[in-house]
Design a protein around this motif. Structure first.
Motif, PDB file in Angstrom:
ATOM      1  N   ARG A  44      -3.624  10.818  -4.784  1.00 51.27           N
ATOM      2  CA  ARG A  44      -3.613   9.774  -5.821  1.00 51.27           C
ATOM      3  C   ARG A  44      -2.503  10.003  -6.847  1.00 51.27           C
ATOM      4  NH1 ARG A  44      -8.422   8.755  -7.750  1.00 51.27           N
ATOM      5  NH2 ARG A  44      -9.738   9.612  -6.134  1.00 51.27           N
ATOM      6  N   SER A  45      -1.439  10.715  -6.428  1.00 51.15           N
ATOM      7  CA  SER A  45      -0.432  11.148  -7.413  1.00 51.15           C
ATOM      8  C   SER A  45       0.977  10.652  -7.136  1.00 51.15           C
ATOM      9  CB  SER A  45      -0.387  12.680  -7.460  1.00 51.15           C
ATOM     10  OG  SER A  45      -1.589  13.199  -7.960  1.00 51.15           O
ATOM     11  N   PHE A  46       1.724  10.561  -8.242  1.00 45.91           N
ATOM     12  CA  PHE A  46       3.173  10.380  -8.227  1.00 45.91           C
ATOM     13  C   PHE A  46       3.744  11.682  -8.795  1.00 45.91           C
ATOM     14  CE2 PHE A  46       1.225   6.260  -8.924  1.00 45.91           C
ATOM     15  CZ  PHE A  46       1.924   5.405  -8.086  1.00 45.91           C
TER      16      PHE A  46
ATOM     17  N   ALA B 236       5.173  10.409  -3.483  1.00 49.81           N
ATOM     18  CA  ALA B 236       3.828   9.826  -3.573  1.00 49.81           C
ATOM     19  C   ALA B 236       3.391   9.419  -2.168  1.00 49.81           C
ATOM     20  CB  ALA B 236       3.832   8.606  -4.497  1.00 49.81           C
TER      21      ALA B 236
ATOM     22  N   TYR C 185      -5.277   7.368 -11.139  1.00 53.56           N
ATOM     23  CA  TYR C 185      -4.063   7.912 -10.531  1.00 53.56           C
ATOM     24  C   TYR C 185      -3.456   8.965 -11.450  1.00 53.56           C
ATOM     25  CZ  TYR C 185      -4.901   4.016  -7.532  1.00 53.56           C
ATOM     26  OH  TYR C 185      -5.513   3.163  -6.658  1.00 53.56           O
TER      27      TYR C 185
ATOM     28  N   LEU D  13       1.066   4.407  -2.290  1.00 57.75           N
ATOM     29  CA  LEU D  13       1.532   4.438  -3.682  1.00 57.75           C
ATOM     30  C   LEU D  13       3.039   4.255  -3.745  1.00 57.75           C
ATOM     31  CD1 LEU D  13      -0.561   7.298  -5.393  1.00 57.75           C
ATOM     32  CD2 LEU D  13      -1.120   4.918  -5.007  1.00 57.75           C
ATOM     33  N   THR D  14       3.736   4.874  -2.795  1.00 56.56           N
ATOM     34  CA  THR D  14       5.197   4.725  -2.762  1.00 56.56           C
ATOM     35  C   THR D  14       5.574   3.248  -2.580  1.00 56.56           C
ATOM     36  OG1 THR D  14       5.648   6.964  -2.006  1.00 56.56           O
ATOM     37  CG2 THR D  14       7.270   5.300  -1.415  1.00 56.56           C
TER      38      THR D  14
ATOM     39  N   GLU E 245       3.976   0.596  -3.567  1.00 52.96           N
ATOM     40  CA  GLU E 245       3.808  -0.122  -4.839  1.00 52.96           C
ATOM     41  C   GLU E 245       4.865   0.305  -5.849  1.00 52.96           C
ATOM     42  OE1 GLU E 245       1.845  -2.764  -5.299  1.00 52.96           O
ATOM     43  OE2 GLU E 245       1.522  -2.457  -3.165  1.00 52.96           O
ATOM     44  N   TRP E 246       5.145   1.620  -5.874  1.00 53.59           N
ATOM     45  CA  TRP E 246       6.149   2.142  -6.805  1.00 53.59           C
ATOM     46  C   TRP E 246       7.512   1.479  -6.527  1.00 53.59           C
ATOM     47  CZ3 TRP E 246      10.862   4.335  -6.801  1.00 53.59           C
ATOM     48  CH2 TRP E 246      11.277   4.946  -7.996  1.00 53.59           C
TER      49      TRP E 246
ATOM     50  N   ALA F 230       6.108   4.231 -12.146  1.00 55.43           N
ATOM     51  CA  ALA F 230       4.749   4.600 -11.718  1.00 55.43           C
ATOM     52  C   ALA F 230       3.729   3.952 -12.651  1.00 55.43           C
ATOM     53  CB  ALA F 230       4.598   6.122 -11.713  1.00 55.43           C
TER      54      ALA F 230
ATOM     55  N   VAL G 116       0.874   0.764 -11.659  1.00 52.51           N
ATOM     56  CA  VAL G 116      -0.567   1.027 -11.615  1.00 52.51           C
ATOM     57  C   VAL G 116      -1.331   0.443 -12.793  1.00 52.51           C
ATOM     58  CG1 VAL G 116      -2.240   2.912 -11.825  1.00 52.51           C
ATOM     59  CG2 VAL G 116      -0.345   3.111 -10.196  1.00 52.51           C
TER      60      VAL G 116
ATOM     61  N   GLU H 117       7.462   8.625   1.704  1.00 55.46           N
ATOM     62  CA  GLU H 117       6.840   9.290   0.551  1.00 55.46           C
ATOM     63  C   GLU H 117       7.836   9.776  -0.507  1.00 55.46           C
ATOM     64  OE1 GLU H 117       3.111  11.753   1.687  1.00 55.46           O
ATOM     65  OE2 GLU H 117       4.262  11.610   3.545  1.00 55.46           O
TER      66      GLU H 117
END
Ligand code: PLP
Length: 382
Positions: free
Chosen positions: A221-223, A244, A192, A248-249, A251-252, A101, A105, A87
């Motif tokens: 749902r956050s960065f 995140a 997001y 999400l991490t 994908e980031w 980010a 997205v 994370e």
């Protein structure tokens, strides 16, 4: 001739004002950086790690030792237990974290809501992703979010929202209640959040930072982005982190590994050492900057500017309505550099469409006492 992908982007207002300040030998309170050094122990640690040969690529995710320090800090500061491996990622600056980010997205045609005035990297990053920035204005008086306006701006194409607290340029703070409202309005939609919390430790008058990291529903749902540059007085190190949830991490990181791949290795080692040895640095930061804010505001009481002391960040907004109402804020900032030797940022530059009649300048008080005294002396003569 090349067709620009960013036809509306020119030189940033920060570069323009800093250059003008240098040309006229003005005291530069425009760009947001300290005129004093970072802690000696941190500088020594960087030199030590460079000499020790820690000069090759770090892991793409950042040094494990630094990620663990960040995780420990997040527990202490926000009671947030995040996994340092899945994370947390160390970044070459908060700006890169925000850029990645958005690229991870936002797709062509998606809308991203930002609150004006805002940090100038958001909109071009959205544009490069093929998205469209939807600018919702903050309250012109106290820079709070009008949730009705936000709700009116939501559409089926809204893919992302960018929060910033403490807020550049106003210092305004988002509250826990704001986060609750956002969570309700987003609901289950595929939206997001970027929470730009680079000034997370620069909050005054005993107020606690309402981090998205302490809001489980929004964090999902956050960065959440922060910057060691701000926290340790070393903005030129351009080192930060993004937190995140694992999906999400993942994908980031796919974007990050082809933008920068990793942050600067010896600086990561130095920050990890310093965080382990000096956790008290963070506890002392609010009082350290509050003393500067209070000194600067006390000195400015002798001026014709009007202002409310900033609740956070190292910026102070001042209103020049009673001084030169005939000038717009860019003209005022240029006039102040040329005629009075102090550089500021005109706040209208941070809006897509400026607030009519607003006459605000942003002054940075991350400066030595002598700089603040010299600048205030000049400002009191205007
Ligand atoms: C609101 C905000 N976000 C992000 C940044 C960028 O931080 P960094 O220098 O770590 O890229 C800044 C720097 O001024 C900022 O004011």
């Amino acid at each position: 001739m090349i067709t620009s992908k960013l036809p509306n982007v020119g030189t940033t207002i920060f570069t323009t004002m800093s250059q003008l300040a240098a040309d006229f030998g003005a005291i530069n309170l425009s760009q947001g950086f300290p005129d004093f050094n970072g802690p000696q122990g941190l500088l020594d640690a960087a030199a030590r790690h460079i000499a020790a040969g820690h000069n090759q690529y770090s892991p793409m995710t950042g040094l494990p030792t630094l990620r663990h320090q960040v995780a420990a800090k997040l527990v202490r500061a926000y009671g947030a237990a995040v996994n340092p491996d899945t994370e947390i990622t160390i970044t070459p600056g908060a700006t890169e974290a925000i850029f990645c980010a958005i690229q991870a997205v936002v797709r062509s045609g998606d809308e991203v809501i930002v609150f004006d005035p805002c940090y100038d990297s958001y909109a071009p990053s959205v544009e490069l992703a093929g998205g469209k920035c939807v600018h919702v204005k903050l309250d012109p008086g106290n820079f709070t979010i009008d949730w009705q306006r936000f709700s009116d701006a939501l559409t089926s194409r809204t893919r992302m929202v960018v929060l910033n607290s403490p807020h550049n340029p106003s210092g305004a703070l988002i509250t826990r209640d704001d986060l609750d409202q956002l969570a309700v309005l987003i609901g289950d939609h595929d939206i997001y959040v970027i929470s730009d919390e680079v000034y997370e430790h620069l909050i005054y008058d005993g107020v606690q930072h309402a981090s998205v990291l302490a809001h489980a529903q929004l964090y999902a749902r956050s960065f959440v982005v922060s910057s060691f540059g701000k926290t340790y007085h070393v903005t030129g190190w351009k080192t930060g982190y993004v937190v995140a949830p694992p999906a999400l991490t993942t994908e980031w990181r796919k974007v990050h590994q082809y933008v920068n791949f990793c942050g600067v290795t010896p600086l990561q080692w130095a920050l990890a050492d310093f965080m382990a040895e000096h956790p008290e640095h963070l506890d002392a930061l609010p009082a350290f900057y509050q003393a500067k804010r209070d000194l600067f505001c006390d000195l400015l009481k002798g001026s014709r500017f009007t202002f409310t002391p900033s609740p956070g960040t190292y910026f102070q907004l001042v209103d020049y309505e009673h001084i030169r109402p005939d000038l717009d804020d860019l003209q005022m900032a240029e006039w102040m550099i040329r005629e009075h030797g102090v550089a500021a940022i005109p706040v209208s530059a941070l809006y897509q469409s400026p607030e009519p009649g607003q006459r605000l300048l942003r002054l940075c008080f991350a400066k030595k006492e002598e700089t603040l005294r010299q600048a205030a002396e000049k400002l009191c003569l205007i």
